[in-house]
Design a protein around this motif. Structure first.
Motif, PDB file in Angstrom:
ATOM      1  N   LEU A   1      33.075  41.780  29.421  1.00 40.00           N
ATOM      2  CA  LEU A   1      33.266  40.603  30.274  1.00 40.00           C
ATOM      3  C   LEU A   1      33.482  39.353  29.428  1.00 40.00           C
ATOM      4  O   LEU A   1      34.363  38.539  29.724  1.00 40.00           O
ATOM      5  CB  LEU A   1      32.055  40.431  31.185  1.00 40.00           C
ATOM      6  N   TYR A   2      32.722  39.224  28.349  1.00 43.01           N
ATOM      7  CA  TYR A   2      32.870  38.073  27.460  1.00 43.01           C
ATOM      8  C   TYR A   2      34.286  38.015  26.873  1.00 43.01           C
ATOM      9  O   TYR A   2      34.932  36.967  26.877  1.00 43.01           O
ATOM     10  CB  TYR A   2      31.824  38.149  26.348  1.00 43.01           C
ATOM     11  N   PHE A   3      34.777  39.144  26.370  1.00 40.94           N
ATOM     12  CA  PHE A   3      36.108  39.147  25.767  1.00 40.94           C
ATOM     13  C   PHE A   3      37.216  38.955  26.797  1.00 40.94           C
ATOM     14  O   PHE A   3      38.239  38.336  26.500  1.00 40.94           O
ATOM     15  CB  PHE A   3      36.335  40.418  24.953  1.00 40.94           C
ATOM     16  N   LEU A   4      37.021  39.445  28.003  1.00 41.86           N
ATOM     17  CA  LEU A   4      38.003  39.192  29.055  1.00 41.86           C
ATOM     18  C   LEU A   4      38.054  37.709  29.410  1.00 41.86           C
ATOM     19  O   LEU A   4      39.130  37.157  29.647  1.00 41.86           O
ATOM     20  CB  LEU A   4      37.687  40.024  30.300  1.00 41.86           C
TER      21      LEU A   4
ATOM     22  N   LEU B   1      40.489  37.095  32.697  1.00 44.86           N
ATOM     23  CA  LEU B   1      39.591  37.075  33.836  1.00 44.86           C
ATOM     24  C   LEU B   1      39.102  35.644  34.012  1.00 44.86           C
ATOM     25  O   LEU B   1      38.691  34.999  33.062  1.00 44.86           O
ATOM     26  CB  LEU B   1      38.401  38.006  33.556  1.00 44.86           C
ATOM     27  N   THR B   2      39.155  35.166  35.230  1.00 42.68           N
ATOM     28  CA  THR B   2      38.706  33.798  35.479  1.00 42.68           C
ATOM     29  C   THR B   2      37.192  33.785  35.688  1.00 42.68           C
ATOM     30  O   THR B   2      36.603  34.807  36.039  1.00 42.68           O
ATOM     31  CB  THR B   2      39.396  33.218  36.729  1.00 42.68           C
TER      32      THR B   2
ATOM     33  N   ALA C   1      34.698  36.676  37.378  1.00 41.05           N
ATOM     34  CA  ALA C   1      33.556  37.221  36.649  1.00 41.05           C
ATOM     35  C   ALA C   1      32.274  37.054  37.463  1.00 41.05           C
ATOM     36  O   ALA C   1      31.454  37.975  37.531  1.00 41.05           O
ATOM     37  CB  ALA C   1      33.415  36.525  35.303  1.00 41.05           C
ATOM     38  N   PHE C   2      32.110  35.907  38.093  1.00 41.92           N
ATOM     39  CA  PHE C   2      30.932  35.669  38.925  1.00 41.92           C
ATOM     40  C   PHE C   2      30.911  36.624  40.107  1.00 41.92           C
ATOM     41  O   PHE C   2      29.875  37.186  40.452  1.00 41.92           O
ATOM     42  CB  PHE C   2      30.917  34.214  39.411  1.00 41.92           C
TER      43      PHE C   2
ATOM     44  N   GLY D   1      28.094  39.438  40.734  1.00 40.73           N
ATOM     45  CA  GLY D   1      27.378  39.437  42.008  1.00 40.73           C
ATOM     46  C   GLY D   1      27.501  40.758  42.732  1.00 40.73           C
ATOM     47  O   GLY D   1      26.529  41.283  43.289  1.00 40.73           O
ATOM     48  N   PHE D   2      28.712  41.340  42.707  1.00 38.90           N
ATOM     49  CA  PHE D   2      28.929  42.632  43.330  1.00 38.90           C
ATOM     50  C   PHE D   2      28.046  43.698  42.674  1.00 38.90           C
ATOM     51  O   PHE D   2      27.416  44.493  43.355  1.00 38.90           O
ATOM     52  CB  PHE D   2      30.400  43.034  43.233  1.00 38.90           C
ATOM     53  N   GLY D   3      27.993  43.703  41.353  1.00 41.29           N
ATOM     54  CA  GLY D   3      27.162  44.671  40.641  1.00 41.29           C
ATOM     55  C   GLY D   3      25.692  44.487  40.943  1.00 41.29           C
ATOM     56  O   GLY D   3      24.955  45.458  41.116  1.00 41.29           O
ATOM     57  N   PHE D   4      25.273  43.241  41.035  1.00 42.20           N
ATOM     58  CA  PHE D   4      23.865  42.956  41.336  1.00 42.20           C
ATOM     59  C   PHE D   4      23.501  43.462  42.720  1.00 42.20           C
ATOM     60  O   PHE D   4      22.483  44.123  42.909  1.00 42.20           O
ATOM     61  CB  PHE D   4      23.618  41.450  41.242  1.00 42.20           C
TER      62      PHE D   4
END
Length: 62
Positions: free
Chosen positions: A15-18, A24-25, A29-30, A34-37
């Motif tokens: 995610l950091y490198f994207l 990735l905006t 990313a947020f 959030g979806f994963g959480f």
């Protein structure tokens, strides 16, 4: 527990490198985080954890 922390670190680095490459905006990313959480708190968490464990256990046998 160690596998979970490792996967979190790997996905965090991806995610950091994207984000750094502007692929990735921050809003996306947020949303993904959030979806994963929220996915982790549903009934889908157990099958996802079992699948991840099965794949990680199968890798040394390849």
């Amino acid at each position: 527990m160690a596998v979970t922390i490792s996967l979190v670190a790997i996905f965090g680095l991806i995610l950091y490198f994207l984000l750094r490459s502007h692929s990735l905006t921050p809003g996306s990313a947020f949303t993904a985080a959030g979806f994963g959480f929220f996915l982790a708190s549903t009934g889908a968490a157990t099958p996802i954890n079992q699948l991840t464990t099965a794949v990680l256990n199968a890798i040394p046998n390849l």
